[in-house]
Design an enzyme around this catalytic site. Sequence first.
Site, PDB file in Angstrom:
ATOM      1  N   LYS A  61     -13.597  -0.491   6.460  1.00 23.67           N
ATOM      2  CA  LYS A  61     -13.960  -1.119   5.360  1.00 23.67           C
ATOM      3  C   LYS A  61     -15.101  -2.363   5.766  1.00 23.67           C
ATOM      4  CE  LYS A  61     -10.822   1.091   3.711  1.00 23.67           C
ATOM      5  NZ  LYS A  61      -9.481   1.107   2.960  1.00 23.67           N
ATOM      6  N   ASP A 117      -0.837  -5.790   8.908  1.00 27.48           N
ATOM      7  CA  ASP A 117      -1.676  -4.795   8.937  1.00 27.48           C
ATOM      8  C   ASP A 117      -3.003  -5.500   8.321  1.00 27.48           C
ATOM      9  OD1 ASP A 117      -3.242  -2.376   7.803  1.00 27.48           O
ATOM     10  OD2 ASP A 117      -1.696  -2.009   6.597  1.00 27.48           O
ATOM     11  N   TRP A 172       1.086  -1.275   0.002  1.00 25.60           N
ATOM     12  CA  TRP A 172       0.033  -0.107   0.129  1.00 25.60           C
ATOM     13  C   TRP A 172       0.971   1.229  -0.145  1.00 25.60           C
ATOM     14  CZ3 TRP A 172      -1.852   2.674   4.751  1.00 25.60           C
ATOM     15  CH2 TRP A 172      -2.963   3.624   4.492  1.00 25.60           C
TER      16      TRP A 172
END
Length: 398
Positions: free
Chosen positions: A246, A211, A130
């Site tokens: 999310k 993560d 990311w």
Amino acid sequence: MFQSLQATPADPILGLNQQFQQDKNSDKINLSVGVYQDADGNTPVFRAVKAAEAELLELQKSKSYIAQAGDARFLDGSLDLLLGADKVRELGDRVAAVMTPGGCGALRMLAELLVQTNPDSTVWVSDPTWPNHFPLLQSAGLKLEKYAYYDLAKNGIDFDAMLQDIEKIPAGDVVLLHGCCHNPTGADLTPAQWDTVLEVMQRNGHVAFIDVAYMGFGDGLEQDAYGIRRAVDLLPEVIIANSCSKNFGLYRERTGAAIIISDSESATAAAKSHVMAAARRCYSMSPYHGAGIAGLVMSNEAYRQDWIQELGDIRDRMNRLRIDLAEGLNNAQSVMDFSFIAKTHGMFCFLGIPEQVVLDLRSEYAIYLLNSTRINVAGLSETNLPVVVEKVAEVLSR
Ligand code: LMR
């Protein structure tokens, strides 16, 4: 004072999303930022989140500060979800959690912890990872290095190269792993591959930094926890950055947790105190609202079941779209085989097309994907998918 300042370059994800918002083309399609969209292009509030939020507002008697580490119901619920209730009981005070402003807050607070523990810490990230991992972790003072992960030529993980690189990482260094739904590639380790990587890390004395931003978007809440739980079983020290943006749809509420697991209660307590001290010097305490909602959803059986159901429906829809995209692209052109897309997990995958095709799709058809060729699968819909297929095939075949 600011006269001589130059503006920073736009963020590769948020900047592109902003460019999309400003695009006047009424047929524009946004496959950039990782936000779930339903068939009508809306990002709905989960039913259970809406109900829990109403209940919370009704019952809340005070806006006074809560405990410095955060809302216990949220933190306990998050630990049970990620690690499993039995494991949490077994770990006792060897596990601790602190509420953070989103997953980014958790990543940053854990980076602060690593810098306090060892100012020379190196964190190894997957190539690619990311993009925001770099500024977020480096600006805390950490050094970042890359380990091999995705092979663009093969459109999949190069597991041998990954293992070879992880073998070479010095003892005591930190390896950042995506818990599930790898961002940006969508290419996840299989359980057997997790085992192998974690056994190497165990043997070499690495710290796992996991993560987790898309739990429940891959194969299911339990399945997506495999790597995290295995890491906790095998390694003495694991830190986890958890995001509820999310999977609870709490994006703007900035809801997350920094989790620390070590092999001694006193080490965990000390590490937790450093995370809280870092929070205190940066923003004092994390916002409560989103965590209050997620905590209520996780602790109330009716809300919890409804949330799991809705999350499952979202996952199923995304998986259908992913398969339709792979099949559609394969039927519409003969330049590339896109079958690999069907095997990816979560919100993202690479298309693996030339960057010029990405740029042409944007300028000619207002179809926005990242320059890396990452698409947000959840930005596809039953309506826009045929258009995306047609235009990608057309530009790619030129
Ligand atoms: C993404 O990768 O698109 C999301 O995680 C949103 C963000 O903050 O970059």
